[in-house]
Design an enzyme around this catalytic site. Structure first.
Site, PDB file in Angstrom:
ATOM      1  N   SER A 270       0.830  -1.125  -0.009  1.00  0.00           N
ATOM      2  CA  SER A 270       0.004  -0.056  -0.099  1.00  0.00           C
ATOM      3  C   SER A 270       0.885   1.250  -0.165  1.00  0.00           C
ATOM      4  CB  SER A 270      -0.938  -0.027   0.955  1.00  0.00           C
ATOM      5  OG  SER A 270      -1.328   1.388   1.370  1.00  0.00           O
TER       6      SER A 270
ATOM      7  N   TYR B 270      -2.416  -1.327  10.263  1.00  0.00           N
ATOM      8  CA  TYR B 270      -2.282  -1.493   8.807  1.00  0.00           C
ATOM      9  C   TYR B 270      -1.065  -0.997   8.406  1.00  0.00           C
ATOM     10  CZ  TYR B 270      -4.144  -1.005   3.886  1.00  0.00           C
ATOM     11  OH  TYR B 270      -4.078  -1.416   2.617  1.00  0.00           O
TER      12      TYR B 270
HETATM   13  P1  NAD Z   1     -11.487  -5.844  -0.664  1.00  0.00           P
HETATM   14  O1  NAD Z   1     -12.127  -5.685   0.663  1.00  0.00           O
HETATM   15  O2  NAD Z   1     -12.175  -5.433  -1.868  1.00  0.00           O
HETATM   16  O3  NAD Z   1     -10.810  -7.377  -0.920  1.00  0.00           O
HETATM   17  C1  NAD Z   1     -10.214  -8.023   0.275  1.00  0.00           C
HETATM   18  C2  NAD Z   1     -10.336  -9.513  -0.223  1.00  0.00           C
HETATM   19  O4  NAD Z   1      -9.642 -10.371   0.599  1.00  0.00           O
HETATM   20  C3  NAD Z   1     -11.587 -10.333  -0.443  1.00  0.00           C
HETATM   21  O5  NAD Z   1     -11.658 -11.157  -1.202  1.00  0.00           O
HETATM   22  C4  NAD Z   1     -11.833 -10.737   1.231  1.00  0.00           C
HETATM   23  O6  NAD Z   1     -12.732 -11.818   1.150  1.00  0.00           O
HETATM   24  C5  NAD Z   1     -10.365 -11.250   1.246  1.00  0.00           C
HETATM   25  N1  NAD Z   1     -10.187 -11.437   2.663  1.00  0.00           N
HETATM   26  C6  NAD Z   1     -10.404 -10.780   3.764  1.00  0.00           C
HETATM   27  N2  NAD Z   1      -9.788 -11.541   4.963  1.00  0.00           N
HETATM   28  C7  NAD Z   1      -9.534 -12.667   4.522  1.00  0.00           C
HETATM   29  C8  NAD Z   1      -9.062 -13.831   5.238  1.00  0.00           C
HETATM   30  N3  NAD Z   1      -8.843 -13.719   6.470  1.00  0.00           N
HETATM   31  N4  NAD Z   1      -8.813 -15.088   4.507  1.00  0.00           N
HETATM   32  C9  NAD Z   1      -8.948 -14.845   3.199  1.00  0.00           C
HETATM   33  N5  NAD Z   1      -9.391 -13.868   2.446  1.00  0.00           N
HETATM   34  C10 NAD Z   1      -9.659 -12.708   3.151  1.00  0.00           C
HETATM   35  O7  NAD Z   1     -10.095  -5.226  -0.582  1.00  0.00           O
HETATM   36  P2  NAD Z   1      -9.150  -4.469  -1.669  1.00  0.00           P
HETATM   37  O8  NAD Z   1      -9.241  -2.924  -1.638  1.00  0.00           O
HETATM   38  O9  NAD Z   1      -9.133  -5.031  -2.972  1.00  0.00           O
HETATM   39  O10 NAD Z   1      -7.803  -4.756  -0.982  1.00  0.00           O
HETATM   40  C11 NAD Z   1      -6.964  -6.040  -1.373  1.00  0.00           C
HETATM   41  C12 NAD Z   1      -5.656  -5.600  -0.806  1.00  0.00           C
HETATM   42  O11 NAD Z   1      -5.141  -4.482  -1.401  1.00  0.00           O
HETATM   43  C13 NAD Z   1      -5.377  -5.495   0.654  1.00  0.00           C
HETATM   44  O12 NAD Z   1      -4.286  -5.999   0.949  1.00  0.00           O
HETATM   45  C14 NAD Z   1      -5.293  -4.150   0.799  1.00  0.00           C
HETATM   46  O13 NAD Z   1      -4.650  -3.674   2.188  1.00  0.00           O
HETATM   47  C15 NAD Z   1      -4.651  -3.637  -0.568  1.00  0.00           C
HETATM   48  N6  NAD Z   1      -4.883  -2.335  -0.571  1.00  0.00           N
HETATM   49  C16 NAD Z   1      -6.014  -1.603  -0.919  1.00  0.00           C
HETATM   50  C17 NAD Z   1      -6.199  -0.347  -1.214  1.00  0.00           C
HETATM   51  C18 NAD Z   1      -7.500   0.209  -1.744  1.00  0.00           C
HETATM   52  O14 NAD Z   1      -7.554   1.766  -1.787  1.00  0.00           O
HETATM   53  N7  NAD Z   1      -8.516  -0.499  -1.812  1.00  0.00           N
HETATM   54  C19 NAD Z   1      -5.089   0.560  -1.266  1.00  0.00           C
HETATM   55  C20 NAD Z   1      -3.978  -0.069  -0.786  1.00  0.00           C
HETATM   56  C21 NAD Z   1      -3.540  -1.502  -0.803  1.00  0.00           C
END
Ligand code: NAD
Length: 279
Positions: A161, A174
């Site tokens: 991130s 986080y």
């Molecule tokens: P999201 O909530 O849309 O998706 C998260 C996914 O992880 C889902 O498929 C969920 O079912 C799964 N998940 C959650 N807990 C779990 C567990 N214990 N075991 C297995 N699967 C699990 O989130 P996203 O925004 O797509 O985030 C994905 C990654 O990207 C994360 O690591 C997040 O930190 C990172 N990220 C997101 C953003 C953002 O702005 N959305 C920015 C930077 C980094």
């Protein structure tokens, strides 16, 4: 004998299904939603077999798999393994290997967030964020590396991130976990540099996924703002482009990191955040 394609078989500069990635085994944790789903779709588009993982109603996950296979003509498998549990992380990798063959590409993407001041931050949330966002990446890498080293090819992509590079208030767990992911990525890169394996972290800014949608009301409470103010003055304010990053942009970079052209990119943290950390 080495299985699958080697770097020599994957000439750079080719497009689409000719990237040399067809038939590779990819595991994308947390791929039932958001960024992970976009990466799974991008991998499918270049012909990889994809092991999906994450939570969601069984019928919705089944529909998702059917749609991917229909759209891209590849094969998928699915596991509901909980990334907070090391034994389930290992089982996920093993299921992918027994279905498609040894894992060529591992994307550690599953992640959760909680926004609250340190003084009241629940211990259970701290533990869960560290387990899912950081420790799972360690256990998954530990499981895939022996076969990758043996076959002298592998790609590990950790979805970190912008918060792996800079902090924001109220996101202690986080920010700590994501900074840890960058350290883990560098260490994997150094331990695997002579084995045809790369390990990199992608550092997205704000991407409008369910993870971000959920933190808008939490941030509003923590900062005493309206939700509209959170979007304008907190989230998009951080990014000089003042636009959300699209999940497809992260998917495209993940594909590039898998190509032969990216074989010398290792140990890197690659920001995809509209200039956030350039400030
Ligand atoms: P999201 O909530 O849309 O998706 C998260 C996914 O992880 C889902 O498929 C969920 O079912 C799964 N998940 C959650 N807990 C779990 C567990 N214990 N075991 C297995 N699967 C699990 O989130 P996203 O925004 O797509 O985030 C994905 C990654 O990207 C994360 O690591 C997040 O930190 C990172 N990220 C997101 C953003 C953002 O702005 N959305 C920015 C930077 C980094």
């Amino acid at each position: 004998m080495a299985m699958g394609l080697r770097d020599e078989d994957c000439p750079a500069g080719q497009l689409g299904k000719n990237l040399g990635l067809q038939g590779k085994t990819a595991v994308v944790t947390g791929s039932t939603s958001g960024i992970g789903l976009a990466i799974a779709q991008a991998f499918s588009a270049v012909g990889m077999n994809v092991m999906l993982n994450g939570f969601g109603p069984a019928d919705e996950v089944a529909a998702l798999r059917r749609q991917i296979e229909l759209d891209y003509g590849n094969e998928t498998d699915y596991s509901a393994a909980d990334m907070s549990k090391p034994a389930e992380v290992v089982a996920l990798i093993d299921q992918a290997a027994s279905r498609f063959g040894p894992v060529d590409v591992l994307v550690n993407n599953a992640g959760i967030q909680h926004v609250e001041a340190i003084e009241t931050f629940p211990a259970a949330k701290w533990e869960a964020i560290l387990a899912i966002n950081l420790s799972a990446a360690f256990y998954a890498a530990q499981r895939v590396l022996p076969a990758m080293k043996e076959r002298k090819w592998g790609r590990i992509i950790n979805i970190a991130s912008a918060h792996a590079l800079v902090a924001s208030p109220f996101k202690s767990a986080y920010v700590a976990a994501k900074h840890g992911v960058v350290g883990l990525t560098k260490t994997i890169a150094l331990e695997t540099a002579e084995f045809g394996i790369t390990a990199n972290a992608i550092c997205p800014g704000y991407v409008l996924t369910p993870l971000v949608q959920k933190q808008i009301p939490e941030t509003a409470r923590a900062r005493m703002l309206t939700e509209e103010q959170v979007i304008r003055d907190v989230l998009l304010h951080a990014q000089p482009t003042h636009q959300f990053v699209m999940t497809e942009e992260v998917g495209a970079l993940a594909v590039f990191l898998c190509t032969h052209a990216a074989r010398s990119i290792t140990g890197a943290s690659l920001p995809v955040e509209g200039g956030w950390t350039a400030q």
